[in-house]
Structures are given as structure tokens and as C-alpha cells.
Scaffold this motif. Sequence first.
Motif, PDB file in Angstrom:
ATOM      1  N   HIS A 136       0.880  -1.182   0.000  1.00 17.79           N
ATOM      2  CA  HIS A 136       0.000   0.000   0.000  1.00 17.79           C
ATOM      3  C   HIS A 136       0.915   1.229   0.000  1.00 17.79           C
ATOM      4  O   HIS A 136       2.106   1.119   0.337  1.00 17.79           O
ATOM      5  CB  HIS A 136      -0.897  -0.009   1.249  1.00 17.79           C
ATOM      6  N   PRO A 137       0.416   2.408  -0.358  1.00 15.30           N
ATOM      7  CA  PRO A 137       1.275   3.596  -0.364  1.00 15.30           C
ATOM      8  C   PRO A 137       1.735   3.956   1.050  1.00 15.30           C
ATOM      9  O   PRO A 137       0.972   3.836   2.007  1.00 15.30           O
ATOM     10  CB  PRO A 137       0.381   4.708  -0.930  1.00 15.30           C
ATOM     11  N   THR A 138       2.986   4.378   1.153  1.00 16.24           N
ATOM     12  CA  THR A 138       3.570   4.827   2.424  1.00 16.24           C
ATOM     13  C   THR A 138       4.356   6.113   2.141  1.00 16.24           C
ATOM     14  O   THR A 138       4.450   6.569   0.991  1.00 16.24           O
ATOM     15  CB  THR A 138       4.554   3.781   3.010  1.00 16.24           C
ATOM     16  N   LEU A 139       5.015   6.622   3.183  1.00 18.86           N
ATOM     17  CA  LEU A 139       5.869   7.798   2.987  1.00 18.86           C
ATOM     18  C   LEU A 139       7.013   7.501   2.022  1.00 18.86           C
ATOM     19  O   LEU A 139       7.581   8.420   1.430  1.00 18.86           O
ATOM     20  CB  LEU A 139       6.420   8.288   4.331  1.00 18.86           C
ATOM     21  N   ALA A 140       7.360   6.231   1.851  1.00 22.20           N
ATOM     22  CA  ALA A 140       8.387   5.874   0.861  1.00 22.20           C
ATOM     23  C   ALA A 140       7.961   6.360  -0.526  1.00 22.20           C
ATOM     24  O   ALA A 140       8.772   6.904  -1.288  1.00 22.20           O
ATOM     25  CB  ALA A 140       8.597   4.357   0.844  1.00 22.20           C
ATOM     26  N   ASP A 141       6.687   6.181  -0.853  1.00 22.02           N
ATOM     27  CA  ASP A 141       6.187   6.612  -2.163  1.00 22.02           C
ATOM     28  C   ASP A 141       6.065   8.128  -2.234  1.00 22.02           C
ATOM     29  O   ASP A 141       6.335   8.735  -3.278  1.00 22.02           O
ATOM     30  CB  ASP A 141       4.829   5.945  -2.432  1.00 22.02           C
ATOM     31  N   VAL A 142       5.665   8.736  -1.107  1.00 24.10           N
ATOM     32  CA  VAL A 142       5.557  10.197  -1.059  1.00 24.10           C
ATOM     33  C   VAL A 142       6.910  10.829  -1.393  1.00 24.10           C
ATOM     34  O   VAL A 142       7.001  11.777  -2.174  1.00 24.10           O
ATOM     35  CB  VAL A 142       5.067  10.644   0.347  1.00 24.10           C
ATOM     36  N   SER A 143       7.991  10.272  -0.822  1.00 23.81           N
ATOM     37  CA  SER A 143       9.311  10.877  -1.051  1.00 23.81           C
ATOM     38  C   SER A 143       9.950  10.387  -2.347  1.00 23.81           C
ATOM     39  O   SER A 143      10.869  11.027  -2.859  1.00 23.81           O
ATOM     40  CB  SER A 143      10.246  10.609   0.137  1.00 23.81           C
ATOM     41  N   GLY A 144       9.448   9.286  -2.886  1.00 30.02           N
ATOM     42  CA  GLY A 144      10.014   8.779  -4.138  1.00 30.02           C
ATOM     43  C   GLY A 144       9.382   9.383  -5.374  1.00 30.02           C
ATOM     44  O   GLY A 144       9.996   9.423  -6.448  1.00 30.02           O
ATOM     45  N   TYR A 145       8.145   9.845  -5.207  1.00 30.21           N
ATOM     46  CA  TYR A 145       7.364  10.253  -6.382  1.00 30.21           C
ATOM     47  C   TYR A 145       7.856  11.522  -7.103  1.00 30.21           C
ATOM     48  O   TYR A 145       8.076  11.494  -8.321  1.00 30.21           O
ATOM     49  CB  TYR A 145       5.880  10.401  -5.975  1.00 30.21           C
ATOM     50  N   PRO A 146       8.032  12.670  -6.391  1.00 29.36           N
ATOM     51  CA  PRO A 146       8.176  13.924  -7.159  1.00 29.36           C
ATOM     52  C   PRO A 146       9.377  13.949  -8.099  1.00 29.36           C
ATOM     53  O   PRO A 146       9.238  14.324  -9.271  1.00 29.36           O
ATOM     54  CB  PRO A 146       8.294  14.990  -6.066  1.00 29.36           C
ATOM     55  N   TYR A 147      10.565  13.572  -7.624  1.00 27.37           N
ATOM     56  CA  TYR A 147      11.729  13.643  -8.514  1.00 27.37           C
ATOM     57  C   TYR A 147      11.671  12.583  -9.598  1.00 27.37           C
ATOM     58  O   TYR A 147      12.221  12.781 -10.684  1.00 27.37           O
ATOM     59  CB  TYR A 147      13.030  13.504  -7.710  1.00 27.37           C
ATOM     60  N   THR A 148      11.042  11.446  -9.301  1.00 27.33           N
ATOM     61  CA  THR A 148      10.914  10.422 -10.339  1.00 27.33           C
ATOM     62  C   THR A 148       9.967  10.918 -11.436  1.00 27.33           C
ATOM     63  O   THR A 148      10.280  10.821 -12.633  1.00 27.33           O
ATOM     64  CB  THR A 148      10.390   9.104  -9.734  1.00 27.33           C
ATOM     65  N   ALA A 149       8.836  11.483 -11.007  1.00 30.72           N
ATOM     66  CA  ALA A 149       7.852  11.954 -11.990  1.00 30.72           C
ATOM     67  C   ALA A 149       8.445  13.009 -12.913  1.00 30.72           C
ATOM     68  O   ALA A 149       8.117  13.076 -14.101  1.00 30.72           O
ATOM     69  CB  ALA A 149       6.624  12.503 -11.264  1.00 30.72           C
ATOM     70  N   ARG A 150       9.320  13.856 -12.381  1.00 37.03           N
ATOM     71  CA  ARG A 150       9.854  14.955 -13.173  1.00 37.03           C
ATOM     72  C   ARG A 150      11.252  14.660 -13.717  1.00 37.03           C
ATOM     73  O   ARG A 150      11.923  15.548 -14.249  1.00 37.03           O
ATOM     74  CB  ARG A 150       9.881  16.261 -12.347  1.00 37.03           C
ATOM     75  N   ALA A 151      11.695  13.404 -13.631  1.00 34.33           N
ATOM     76  CA  ALA A 151      13.035  13.047 -14.116  1.00 34.33           C
ATOM     77  C   ALA A 151      13.254  13.422 -15.584  1.00 34.33           C
ATOM     78  O   ALA A 151      14.360  13.842 -15.945  1.00 34.33           O
ATOM     79  CB  ALA A 151      13.300  11.559 -13.897  1.00 34.33           C
ATOM     80  N   PRO A 152      12.239  13.297 -16.452  1.00 35.16           N
ATOM     81  CA  PRO A 152      12.475  13.673 -17.855  1.00 35.16           C
ATOM     82  C   PRO A 152      12.946  15.120 -18.024  1.00 35.16           C
ATOM     83  O   PRO A 152      13.635  15.436 -18.998  1.00 35.16           O
ATOM     84  CB  PRO A 152      11.114  13.422 -18.524  1.00 35.16           C
ATOM     85  N   GLU A 153      12.608  16.006 -17.053  1.00 34.26           N
ATOM     86  CA  GLU A 153      13.112  17.385 -17.137  1.00 34.26           C
ATOM     87  C   GLU A 153      14.637  17.420 -17.005  1.00 34.26           C
ATOM     88  O   GLU A 153      15.274  18.376 -17.437  1.00 34.26           O
ATOM     89  CB  GLU A 153      12.482  18.253 -16.037  1.00 34.26           C
ATOM     90  N   GLY A 154      15.204  16.383 -16.408  1.00 32.89           N
ATOM     91  CA  GLY A 154      16.663  16.278 -16.308  1.00 32.89           C
ATOM     92  C   GLY A 154      17.236  15.428 -17.437  1.00 32.89           C
ATOM     93  O   GLY A 154      18.331  14.891 -17.304  1.00 32.89           O
ATOM     94  N   ARG A 155      16.448  15.298 -18.504  1.00 33.20           N
ATOM     95  CA  ARG A 155      16.829  14.483 -19.676  1.00 33.20           C
ATOM     96  C   ARG A 155      17.115  13.039 -19.262  1.00 33.20           C
ATOM     97  O   ARG A 155      18.110  12.445 -19.654  1.00 33.20           O
ATOM     98  CB  ARG A 155      18.019  15.088 -20.418  1.00 33.20           C
ATOM     99  N   ILE A 156      16.229  12.513 -18.414  1.00 30.64           N
ATOM    100  CA  ILE A 156      16.280  11.104 -18.027  1.00 30.64           C
ATOM    101  C   ILE A 156      14.939  10.517 -18.432  1.00 30.64           C
ATOM    102  O   ILE A 156      13.903  10.810 -17.818  1.00 30.64           O
ATOM    103  CB  ILE A 156      16.497  10.950 -16.505  1.00 30.64           C
ATOM    104  N   SER A 157      14.962   9.710 -19.487  1.00 31.15           N
ATOM    105  CA  SER A 157      13.718   9.141 -19.997  1.00 31.15           C
ATOM    106  C   SER A 157      13.237   8.032 -19.069  1.00 31.15           C
ATOM    107  O   SER A 157      14.038   7.246 -18.552  1.00 31.15           O
ATOM    108  CB  SER A 157      13.963   8.571 -21.395  1.00 31.15           C
ATOM    109  N   LEU A 158      11.909   7.973 -18.883  1.00 30.86           N
ATOM    110  CA  LEU A 158      11.345   6.873 -18.092  1.00 30.86           C
ATOM    111  C   LEU A 158      10.871   5.733 -19.004  1.00 30.86           C
ATOM    112  O   LEU A 158      10.320   4.745 -18.518  1.00 30.86           O
ATOM    113  CB  LEU A 158      10.192   7.391 -17.223  1.00 30.86           C
ATOM    114  N   ASP A 159      11.111   5.859 -20.313  1.00 32.21           N
ATOM    115  CA  ASP A 159      10.678   4.806 -21.246  1.00 32.21           C
ATOM    116  C   ASP A 159      11.211   3.421 -20.880  1.00 32.21           C
ATOM    117  O   ASP A 159      10.489   2.434 -21.019  1.00 32.21           O
ATOM    118  CB  ASP A 159      11.093   5.155 -22.682  1.00 32.21           C
ATOM    119  N   PRO A 160      12.482   3.293 -20.436  1.00 33.98           N
ATOM    120  CA  PRO A 160      12.976   1.943 -20.133  1.00 33.98           C
ATOM    121  C   PRO A 160      12.395   1.338 -18.847  1.00 33.98           C
ATOM    122  O   PRO A 160      12.775   0.213 -18.508  1.00 33.98           O
ATOM    123  CB  PRO A 160      14.499   2.145 -19.954  1.00 33.98           C
TER     124      PRO A 160
END
Length: 200
Positions: A149-173
Amino acid sequence: MLTLFHHPFCAHSRFVRLALGEYGLNARLVEERPWERRHEFLALNPLGQVPVLQDGDVVLADSNAILVYLARRYAAGSPWLPDEPIAAARVQRWLSIAAGEMKFGPAAARVITVWRGPGDLAEVQAIAARLFRFMEDQLATRAFLAADHPTLADVSGYPYTARAPEGRISLDPYPHIRAWLARLEAVPGWIPMPVAPPQA
Ligand SMILES: N[C@@H](CCC(=O)N[C@@H](CS)C(=O)NCC(=O)O)C(=O)O
């Protein structure tokens, strides 16, 4: 009365806003530009970083510290920060990753590409690639980072992962990571991370 000093494109601030939303808490939001080094703000956090939470006489800096405070103070016993020792340790591991590999990988890449900050893009992208490979493997076998189930682990993991493409890191793989982001965005009360505005 809760007051949150934050910046809208700071993912560390977003962790706290996500938690506030999930606990149904209202906070007065004060937009802070930490680089301006305002005297009044430095008095709250001598490190000069957002987020900072004020709760009456209590002043807390650091997103992880604030996440733990809000969970224990306002959501005690909730699944966001479990009490059971192994479950709590699993969540803590991801809070450490958010302050470590996440900050020095995808977050640093975004600082370089969006805000033209210092650093070696290839180096931080390599940190991000190692982290995302690890996350992808974890998420191949479970729906959320630290539990089923969602925990604070997901809260802290989500924002930078979601916006990683702005750092030219594709999430396609990373199909499992993309599915996890979509699962989180479907959680009631979830606040998506806004796209950074183009810089002049
Ligand atoms: N460990 C801190 C890091 C927070 C942080 O890096 N905040 C950035 C904005 S996202 C900041 O205020 N930077 C200004 C500075 O470091 O001078 C936390 O988790 O809250």
C-alpha cells in the motif's frame, strides 16, 4: 495553525504537501525563494532550505523530519508510516534514498538542465540510472516501494521520479516505474508534481 514555507517547483516541498493532502490537513502556504536568503527565513532554518513547517511554537526543517513529525502527530497508526519495526525500516530506507541517490541523481539533473545549476550531467544521470534500475526491479514484484500500500516511501520517491524527464532522463525503459507513478496519481488526494516552467 500549520504554515509551510515551500517553493512550488521544489520536490522536497512537494513531499510535505502530499502528506498534508493525504492526512486532510490545511496549511497556510508561504512561497519562499531560498536563494534570496531572507533574514526572517534564515532565522527559521539557518541552512536556508525549503521546506520549513511551523506548527505553533514548533519549527521544523527538512522534508524527512517534517514527514515523520506529521505522520506521528496527525496520522498516528496510519499505514503511511507503519509502527511495525521491519515495515518502518523499509519506509526509512526510501526516505534515505530520497535524501541520497534521488537528490544527487534525478534531482541534480533537473537542477542542471532546468535551472542551469552546477554539476556534471552525465555523472548525475548515471546515478539516476542505477537508482531507477533498482526501483524498476523492486516495483516488478510489488505495487508500492515499501509495502503493498502507499507509504511515505512513495511520497518521497514520487516527485523527482515523476519529473526526471526534465533532467533528460527518460522513463521509457522503466515500465514498472511508470505504472507505479500512475497508481500513485490515482490515490485520492494525491497532488501531481507540476512541470517546471521554461527558464529564460
Ligand atoms: N534535506 C533537505 C533538502 C531541501 C532542499 O534541498 N531544498 C532546496 C530546494 S528543493 C533548497 O532550499 N535549496 C536552497 C539551498 O540549498 O540553498 C530536505 O529534505 O528538506
